[in-house]
Design a protein around this motif. Structure first.
Motif, PDB file in Angstrom:
ATOM      1  N   ASP A   1       0.857  -1.190   0.000  1.00  0.00           N
ATOM      2  CA  ASP A   1       0.000   0.000   0.000  1.00  0.00           C
ATOM      3  C   ASP A   1       0.889   1.235   0.000  1.00  0.00           C
ATOM      4  O   ASP A   1       1.120   1.852   1.036  1.00  0.00           O
TER       5      ASP A   1
ATOM      6  N   ALA B   1       0.308   4.094  -1.141  1.00  0.00           N
ATOM      7  CA  ALA B   1      -0.460   5.326  -0.955  1.00  0.00           C
ATOM      8  C   ALA B   1       0.134   6.425  -1.836  1.00  0.00           C
ATOM      9  O   ALA B   1       0.142   6.286  -3.052  1.00  0.00           O
TER      10      ALA B   1
ATOM     11  N   ALA C   1      -0.926  -2.590  -5.832  1.00  0.00           N
ATOM     12  CA  ALA C   1      -2.115  -1.842  -5.443  1.00  0.00           C
ATOM     13  C   ALA C   1      -3.276  -2.227  -6.339  1.00  0.00           C
ATOM     14  O   ALA C   1      -3.089  -2.676  -7.464  1.00  0.00           O
TER      15      ALA C   1
ATOM     16  N   THR D   1      -8.611   1.319  -5.933  1.00  0.00           N
ATOM     17  CA  THR D   1      -8.259   2.341  -4.945  1.00  0.00           C
ATOM     18  C   THR D   1      -7.177   3.297  -5.428  1.00  0.00           C
ATOM     19  O   THR D   1      -6.966   4.336  -4.822  1.00  0.00           O
ATOM     20  N   HIS D   2      -6.485   2.954  -6.487  1.00  0.00           N
ATOM     21  CA  HIS D   2      -5.416   3.804  -7.002  1.00  0.00           C
ATOM     22  C   HIS D   2      -5.605   4.017  -8.501  1.00  0.00           C
ATOM     23  O   HIS D   2      -5.927   3.090  -9.227  1.00  0.00           O
TER      24      HIS D   2
END
Length: 175
Positions: free
Chosen positions: A125, A127, A153, A157-158
């Motif tokens: 993750d 981020a 990832a 979410t990305h």
């Protein structure tokens, strides 16, 4: 985190429970029920500004991040990614917890690696790459360390645009 709940006021405990429930619903893909909880939290946490305590400011930032996550679609434009990064940066600046976690985990890694010349980090993750950026800055200068990051990832979410920004930022720091 659950140990600290009993030391919070009943109102704080309720907010923590609701934030936790909303997060679990979002992770489970139940965005409709999560939106209901987030709507309630909107009334409880009007703004992060003002004479509120640090818990309320952090709760407000978490609520904002969860609202963005629950409303996200795969076809978001790059501006949304920039806004999401801005929200993360704001939370990073108001919360010493994230900075402390990054510092302590980076120090632990640096001590464990010693004089290693090849470092390969597998990140599940990444981020926005903030922790990896601070890790790169802490590497001893001039020791010719080969450093590689492999990030895994989910495309749910990305976004590719966000990964591009993270890649560009980390590449510049590495140079």
């Amino acid at each position: 985190m659950l140990i600290g709940v009993r030391f919070l006021s009943p109102r704080s405990s309720s907010l923590l429970d609701m934030l936790s429930a909303a997060g679990e619903l979002i992770l489970a893909g139940n965005r409709l029920h999560a939106q209901g909880i987030l709507a309630w939290l909107n009334h409880q946490l009007v703004s992060a500004l003002g004479p509120k305590n640090p818990f309320q400011r952090a709760a407000f930032c978490f609520k904002e991040a969860m609202q963005m996550q629950s409303q996200s679609q795969l076809d978001l434009n790059p501006i949304d990614g920039i806004l999401k990064m801005g929200a993360y940066k704001m939370f990073f600046e108001v919360s010493p917890i994230i900075q402390f976690m990054n510092f302590t985990s980076n120090q632990t890694l640096l001590e464990a690696l010693g004089d290693a010349k090849n470092i390969h980090i597998i990140d599940f993750d990444i981020a926005f790459g903030a922790q990896r950026a601070s890790f790169i800055q802490e590497l001893p200068a001039g020791n010719n360390t080969l450093f590689k990051i492999t990030a895994f990832a989910s495309s749910s979410t990305h976004r590719p645009f966000e990964f591009g920004l993270v890649d560009e930022n980390l590449s510049q720091l590495a140079q």
